[in-house]
Design a protein around this motif. Structure first.
Motif, short mmCIF file in Angstrom:
data_model
loop_
_atom_site.label_atom_id
_atom_site.label_comp_id
_atom_site.label_asym_id
_atom_site.label_seq_id
_atom_site.Cartn_x
_atom_site.Cartn_y
_atom_site.Cartn_z
N ARG A 119 0.82 -1.21 0.00
CA ARG A 119 0.00 0.00 0.00
C ARG A 119 0.85 1.26 0.00
O ARG A 119 0.54 2.25 -0.63
N GLU A 120 1.96 1.22 0.76
CA GLU A 120 2.84 2.38 0.81
C GLU A 120 3.47 2.65 -0.54
O GLU A 120 3.66 3.80 -0.94
N LYS A 121 3.76 1.60 -1.25
CA LYS A 121 4.41 1.77 -2.55
C LYS A 121 3.41 2.19 -3.63
O LYS A 121 3.81 2.73 -4.64
N GLN A 122 2.11 1.94 -3.38
CA GLN A 122 1.11 2.26 -4.38
C GLN A 122 0.66 3.71 -4.22
O GLN A 122 0.15 4.09 -3.18
N ALA A 123 0.89 4.55 -5.19
CA ALA A 123 0.55 5.97 -5.14
C ALA A 123 -0.95 6.16 -5.27
O ALA A 123 -1.61 5.53 -6.10
N VAL A 159 0.76 18.60 -1.52
CA VAL A 159 1.65 17.65 -2.18
C VAL A 159 3.01 18.29 -2.40
O VAL A 159 3.11 19.37 -3.01
N ASN A 160 4.06 17.63 -1.90
CA ASN A 160 5.44 18.04 -2.11
C ASN A 160 6.22 16.88 -2.72
O ASN A 160 6.45 15.87 -2.04
N GLU A 161 6.56 17.02 -4.01
CA GLU A 161 7.33 15.98 -4.72
C GLU A 161 6.67 14.61 -4.57
O GLU A 161 7.28 13.64 -4.11
N ASP A 162 5.42 14.54 -4.95
CA ASP A 162 4.64 13.29 -4.97
C ASP A 162 4.39 12.70 -3.59
O ASP A 162 4.01 11.53 -3.47
N ASP A 168 2.30 9.66 2.55
CA ASP A 168 1.78 8.78 1.50
C ASP A 168 2.20 9.29 0.13
O ASP A 168 2.27 10.50 -0.11
N LEU A 169 2.48 8.32 -0.76
CA LEU A 169 2.76 8.68 -2.15
C LEU A 169 1.44 9.01 -2.86
O LEU A 169 0.43 8.34 -2.63
N VAL A 170 1.49 10.02 -3.73
CA VAL A 170 0.28 10.42 -4.45
C VAL A 170 0.61 10.63 -5.91
O VAL A 170 1.75 10.92 -6.29
#
Length: 375
Positions: free
Chosen positions: A35-39, A298-301, A342-344
């Protein structure tokens, strides 16, 4: 032998349980890493610079700027009724005339006495020039002339009191009179309310005392005309606060097109106070926890949560007094499932921010946007 079998069975069950727990935690940890790796796909907007204003909403009662009860100053029988209920009358228009035969006769007597006194005085003055009469006689005749003049004025006033005229232009109210009815002194003939701008009385909370000033624009609505908005301005401020409600009484002048507004009408007021340039974001971007408000940027994804201070509100948008910069990318959808770090995956939402068409991105040049309502 049986004891050894029980021990072996217990060890086997313990080993199976350990394997199950290990696999469960391993899979959970693996799913969390996945989940962490999935944006996450989110929509973002940048704050807009707009001119916003605080507003005070209140309720008030409408009244005419001039409103009186027409009453009779003398007793008498009505001989003329020159108005209909709800009629618009002009200043000085005769509304009611009482029987004035006696007053008219008294005026004629007073005028005759005045003419006689004036003739005697003029004759005596010419004789005095020849020293034919004394100065004392001339002074006596002058006094008699002045008394006759005063009596003529008094008789004329008594006659005028039999006429009830409109002291100002306005609308006459209901009447319960007819020709031939007898009026006593002080009896009410009808009400008269001035037309044109109306007075709206309401109160402003003390926290806005420093921002309230004469001439500020306002709008008002009423259930009597739900589809119409009436414009006006603040005209008068009270000199002291109400100690119980901690509010300042004020008066506004409300435009009254076609005379539709009536005294006593209940109205809701929207008073515009200070105007200022500030950043505005969609209201849906804000998360509230207790007494604090937050947004995700959002800062750098990577998503991060920021605490913000909100100001004025307008349907669909809100002012951010502090906590954001003009270049921040604010998440407007999916933020309720985000956590800091979280990645976005960014998706620009061009329609998320609904402001006045003249509003511009922060830092640009533009006109005022729609103003907000004070929190």
């Amino acid at each position: 032998m049986a004891k050894q079998w029980v021990i072996a069975l217990f060890i086997t069950l313990l080993a199976g349980a350990a394997v199950f727990v290990f696999q469960t935690f391993y899979k959970a940890e693996e799913a969390a890493v996945t989940r962490e790796k999935q944006a996450r796909v989110v929509n973002v907007v940048t704050p807009v610079s707009a001119s916003v204003s605080d507003r005070v909403t209140a309720v008030g009662t409408l009244r005419s700027r001039q409103q009186i009860e027409l009453t009779s100053e003398v007793s008498g029988r009505i001989v003329e009724l020159n108005f209909e209920p709800g009629q618009l009358v002009e200043k000085g228009q005769l509304l009611v005339r009482l029987s004035d035969r006696q007053a008219s006769a008294d005026l004629q007597v007073a005028e005759a006495n005045l003419r006689d006194a004036r003739r005697q005085y003029e004759r005596a003055r010419s004789l005095r020039s020849n020293n034919s009469i004394s100065q004392a006689q001339l002074d006596l005749l002058r006094t008699q002339l002045e008394v006759a003049e005063a009596q003529q004025v008094a008789a004329s006033t008594r006659l005028a009191d039999h006429r009830i005229e409109a002291p100002f232009a306005g609308t006459v109210g209901l009447r319960d009179l007819s020709v031939g009815a007898y009026l006593n002194v002080g009896d009410t003939v009808a009400t008269l309310d001035a037309t044109g701008p109306m007075e709206l009385n309401f109160s402003v909370p003390e926290r806005y005392l420093g921002a309230v000033d004469q001439g500020q624009a306002l709008s008002a609505t009423t259930a009597a005309f739900p589809d119409d908005t009436f414009r006006g301005k603040l005209a008068e401020l009270g000199s002291r606060l109400d100690e119980l409600s901690r509010t300042l009484p004020v008066k506004a002048l409300i435009e009254n097109p076609n005379g539709r507004l009536k005294p006593g009408l209940f109205m809701s007021v929207d008073l515009i106070l200070r105007r200022r340039d500030s950043l505005v974001i969609p209201e849906q971007a804000v998360l509230v926890q207790g007494s604090h408000a937050y947004v995700f940027v959002v800062n750098e994804d990577t998503a991060s949560r920021k605490k913000v201070v909100l100001g004025s509100r307008e349907p669909g948008q809100v002012e951010v007094s502090s906590g954001l910069s003009a270049s921040d990318q604010v998440v407007v959808t999916g933020q309720d499932r985000l956590s800091s770090g979280d990645l976005v995956s960014i998706q620009i939402d061009e329609e998320a921010l609904v402001v006045d068409k003249n509003a511009v991105p922060a830092g640009g040049q533009g006109a005022e946007a729609a103003s907000g309502s004070a929190l």
